[in-house]
Design a protein around this motif. Structure first.
Motif, short mmCIF file in Angstrom:
data_model
loop_
_atom_site.label_atom_id
_atom_site.label_comp_id
_atom_site.label_asym_id
_atom_site.label_seq_id
_atom_site.Cartn_x
_atom_site.Cartn_y
_atom_site.Cartn_z
N ASN A 189 11.52 -85.62 -20.57
CA ASN A 189 11.02 -87.03 -20.28
C ASN A 189 11.97 -87.78 -19.17
OD1 ASN A 189 10.65 -89.61 -20.76
ND2 ASN A 189 9.93 -89.24 -22.80
N HIS A 208 9.01 -83.28 -16.45
CA HIS A 208 7.90 -83.80 -17.58
C HIS A 208 7.27 -82.43 -18.22
CE1 HIS A 208 8.54 -87.65 -15.90
NE2 HIS A 208 8.15 -87.36 -14.53
N LYS A 268 9.82 -77.79 -33.39
CA LYS A 268 9.38 -78.45 -32.30
C LYS A 268 10.47 -79.00 -31.64
CE LYS A 268 5.46 -78.25 -34.17
NZ LYS A 268 4.71 -76.98 -33.55
N PHE A 299 7.46 -76.99 -27.45
CA PHE A 299 8.10 -77.63 -26.39
C PHE A 299 7.23 -79.05 -26.23
CE2 PHE A 299 10.25 -79.42 -22.52
CZ PHE A 299 11.37 -79.06 -22.87
N LEU A 300 7.44 -80.14 -26.93
CA LEU A 300 6.54 -81.30 -26.89
C LEU A 300 6.67 -82.08 -25.50
CD1 LEU A 300 5.81 -81.65 -29.75
CD2 LEU A 300 6.55 -83.82 -29.71
N ALA A 301 7.69 -82.46 -25.15
CA ALA A 301 7.84 -83.25 -23.80
C ALA A 301 9.26 -83.16 -23.39
CB ALA A 301 7.33 -84.39 -24.05
N GLY A 341 12.61 -90.13 -25.04
CA GLY A 341 12.06 -88.92 -25.91
C GLY A 341 12.63 -89.29 -27.43
N ALA A 353 6.07 -79.55 -20.56
CA ALA A 353 5.63 -79.62 -21.79
C ALA A 353 4.81 -77.93 -21.97
CB ALA A 353 4.50 -80.87 -21.84
N ASP A 354 4.95 -77.54 -23.12
CA ASP A 354 4.16 -76.51 -23.38
C ASP A 354 4.15 -76.34 -25.21
OD1 ASP A 354 2.92 -74.09 -23.86
OD2 ASP A 354 4.73 -72.70 -22.55
N PRO A 355 2.84 -76.75 -25.34
CA PRO A 355 2.46 -76.78 -27.08
C PRO A 355 2.73 -75.52 -27.64
CG PRO A 355 0.93 -78.02 -26.02
CD PRO A 355 1.83 -77.21 -24.79
N LEU A 387 9.74 -90.17 -29.65
CA LEU A 387 8.57 -89.04 -29.73
C LEU A 387 8.86 -88.11 -30.62
CD1 LEU A 387 7.85 -88.36 -25.78
CD2 LEU A 387 6.68 -89.86 -27.35
#
Lengths: 324, 331
Positions: free
Chosen positions: B121, B109, B68, B117-119, B127, B111-113, B130
């Motif tokens: 910020n 912002h 991640k 790619f969590l986030a 971040g 994001a792409d699970p 997180l």
């Protein structure tokens, strides 16, 4: 049914949900053998061990953010923040991270977590340990906000909050903790977003939150002896709000008193007043009256309390005022 | 700083060329973004990663697919290196319906699970907690991922940084904190913001090992991060790596850059990570001029395709702004 306290109902809800779903974990300061600042984590680490009961250092911004990161990966944290006042230390992570994850992901992922806040007045708690800051959170799109007033409600709503896929800010008023009440033995989940009419009446509606619900019911009982029928409505969930039940009650009685423990200015009840002005205007026979805390920090001295903390007398006076 | 070991981490010739192509792609993409932002086509605040490509590419080469990544406001290079679809990414920057986040997230912002790619910020330092949480999730859910947390030098004076390092250390979590030290927090030089010379100097206070590396040397980034990630994956706990680098463009597109001299920028341009690595590849006889032209043509086509896609994509239905504020699931 069995009779338990509000505090015990919280423990039961968490234990039952942790048994039901292995992804549910409990995080917070002193939540292990100490049993939590609130006394609501007693016995939990003994059953679930330290892999599911995670004791946190005094590092609220850090571990609230960590709860969001873990939630994005599929953990379902119950985060005990202890005093509601302390939640402000973690406000960035609650408002800028938790509340916005589902939106940033355009619905693909969200931060499912419950943040338990022990809120409101307690005798001589002082200004930094007595706040009821629900309006700050209810203002934020992306957060759900709950404030139960009875043992049965707190158990059923906490279960729903734990199962909800959104971040939920869960207010537990200190003044409710010792309340006793009947709670069903079975797995009752009370859906978020449903208000409840706590007692029915034709003359005036008192819409009250948290600890003010019990006070309103006491006043309702007293006034019933004088021939005044008071209807007490508890929103229970502050966001999303069950507007239908509130508007229906206001239309039925035509007279409304709103009661909250928090200081009044920009408080949660202002939102309800705006709602009723918009949707119940034609049915109202008198201006809406609000009851709330004084516009001061909460003082320490017990001598000053009655002036700052709203009580039954204030509710009763407001009822007489709207009845004319 | 410990001596570098090259042997066991050696990359194949194909992989080395891939590093070069990826860095060149990131550069070309961001230069296109800058051009379109100045033109007024791309809305919002845009932070480019120009000059820092070796960090993003070196880091990603050290990660496994299941790992991640948590990023910052300067996220473009991280997102692309991690494997974001350039078309959906460019469309997101354009605020289009086909954007990877439906046009709701934009540059800051992302994001792409699907690619771990969590986030990104928008709040400096936001971040880090997180990332600690994603690593904690690995522990609780018995996953096999390591979390790589990018942050900038500007974040290391923020409380979230300190809390996160402490939590990761106490719980011995599989998280690699990767500081892209580009020397500036917006306009403020790091030397005006803290007394310790290095961000890495903070780590021992939390019981976390740290390394300082040349962030403009893609191989040094790769090897150091690879060792750190391997160690974290095998239960060795967190580590902090400080990559010294520099953004050769402004803090954002449109920055007057009044706070630094042209000489200082030129000094770092002379250490350009892509030019430096090109020399390495040429010395190894892996990169000919003909191959370079071929790579550049491929990249140009890719970036043009992404930009055309973004340009031609429909704007989102305004009503979409009201969707996905809440998740429908649950009780």
């Amino acid at each position: 049914m069995h009779e338990i306290s509000y505090q015990q109902a919280i423990i039961e809800a968490m234990v039952e949900e942790m048994r039901r779903d292995e992804a549910v974990v409990l995080m917070g300061e002193d939540v292990g053998t100490f049993g939590g600042l609130t006394g609501t984590t007693v016995g939990i680490i003994e059953e679930f061990g330290d892999t599911r009961v995670l004791e946190m250092p005094i590092s609220e911004c850090g571990f609230v953010g960590a709860s969001v990161g873990a939630a994005l990966k599929g953990v379902r944290p119950i985060v005990e923040l202890g005093l509601a006042d302390v939640s402000l230390v973690a406000m960035d992570q609650l408002v800028n991270s938790a509340a916005k994850m589902n939106y940033f992901h355009d619905g693909v992922a969200s931060a499912s977590a419950v943040y338990r806040l022990w809120s409101g007045f307690r005798p001589s708690g002082g200004a930094q340990m007595s706040q009821s800051n629900e309006a700050m959170f209810a203002h934020v799109p992306g957060l759900k906000v709950v404030m139960p007033s009875t043992p049965r409600d707190v158990k059923g709503l906490l279960k729903a909050a734990i199962r909800d896929d959104n971040p939920v800010i869960f207010f537990e008023p200190k003044g409710c903790y010792a309340l006793l009440g009947e709670v069903p033995e079975d797995d009752e989940v009370i859906p978020l977003g449903q208000a409840q009419v706590k007692c029915s009446g034709a003359d005036v509606s008192v819409i009250a939150t948290g600890v003010m619900v019990g006070k309103a019911l006491t006043v309702a009982k007293k006034l019933a002896a004088e021939g005044i029928e008071v209807e007490v409505v508890d929103p229970r969930t502050l966001r999303p709000l069950d507007t239908e039940t509130l508007v229906a009650s206001a239309c039925k009685t035509g007279r409304v008193v709103l009661a909250q423990e928090a200081s009044q200015f920009c408080g949660y009840c202002a939102e309800i007043a705006a709602l009723l002005a918009d949707q119940a205007f034609d049915s109202l026979k008198a201006p809406i009256k609000r009851v709330g805390g004084a516009e001061t920090p909460v003082p320490l001295s017990p001598r000053m309390e009655p002036l700052v903390v709203p009580g039954e007398a204030a509710i009763e006076a407001a009822i007489h005022s709207v009845l004319g | 700083m410990p001596a570098r070991k090259r042997t066991s981490l050696a990359l194949s010739n194909k992989q080395l060329l891939r590093l070069y192509e990826d860095m060149s792609m990131l550069r070309a993409f961001d230069e296109k973004v800058s051009e379109r932002c100045i033109r007024g086509e791309i809305p919002g605040l845009i932070h480019l990663g120009v000059g820092e490509e070796a960090v993003a590419v070196g880091v990603n080469a050290a990660l496994q697919p299941q790992d991640k990544m948590v990023s910052t406001h300067r996220a473009h290079s991280h997102f692309l290196a991690r494997g974001a679809d350039p078309k959906a990414f460019m469309a997101e920057l354009y605020g289009k319906a086909t954007g990877c986040c439906g046009g709701k997230a934009g540059s800051m912002h992302l994001a792409d699970p699907e690619i771990g790619f969590l986030a990104a910020n928008g709040v400096v330092g936001g971040g880090l907690p997180l990332a600690v949480g994603a690593a904690l999730g690995q522990r609780i859910l018995k996953g096999d991922w390591v979390t790589l947390c990018f942050f900038g030098d500007g974040a290391n004076n923020n409380g979230a940084f300190h809390e996160s390092l402490n939590l990761a250390a106490v719980w011995e979590l599989p998280v690699v904190f990767l500081c892209e030290n580009n020397g500036y927090g917006i306009s403020q030089s790091i030397h005006k913001q803290q007394r310790v010379a290095n961000v890495a100097d903070r780590a021992p206070a939390y019981g976390i090992p740290a390394e300082i590396i040349d962030g403009n040397d893609v191989l040094e980034v790769y090897e150091t991060v690879r060792r750190a990630v391997d160690k974290a994956r095998s239960g060795g706990g967190p580590i902090l790596i400080e990559a010294k680098t520099y953004r050769t463009t402004g803090h954002y597109v449109g920055d007057s850059e009044s706070y630094r001299s042209k000489g200082e920028v030129a000094k770092w341009q002379a250490k350009d990570p892509i030019v430096r690595f090109e020399k390495v590849l040429r010395r190894k006889k892996l990169l000919s001029t003909a191959l370079k032209v071929e790579i550049e043509a491929r990249i140009t086509a890719l970036v043009e395709e992404a930009t055309d896609f973004a340009m031609q994509s429909p704007a989102p239905d305004p009503a979409a702004a009201l969707t996905h504020v809440y998740c429908e699931g649950g009780a």
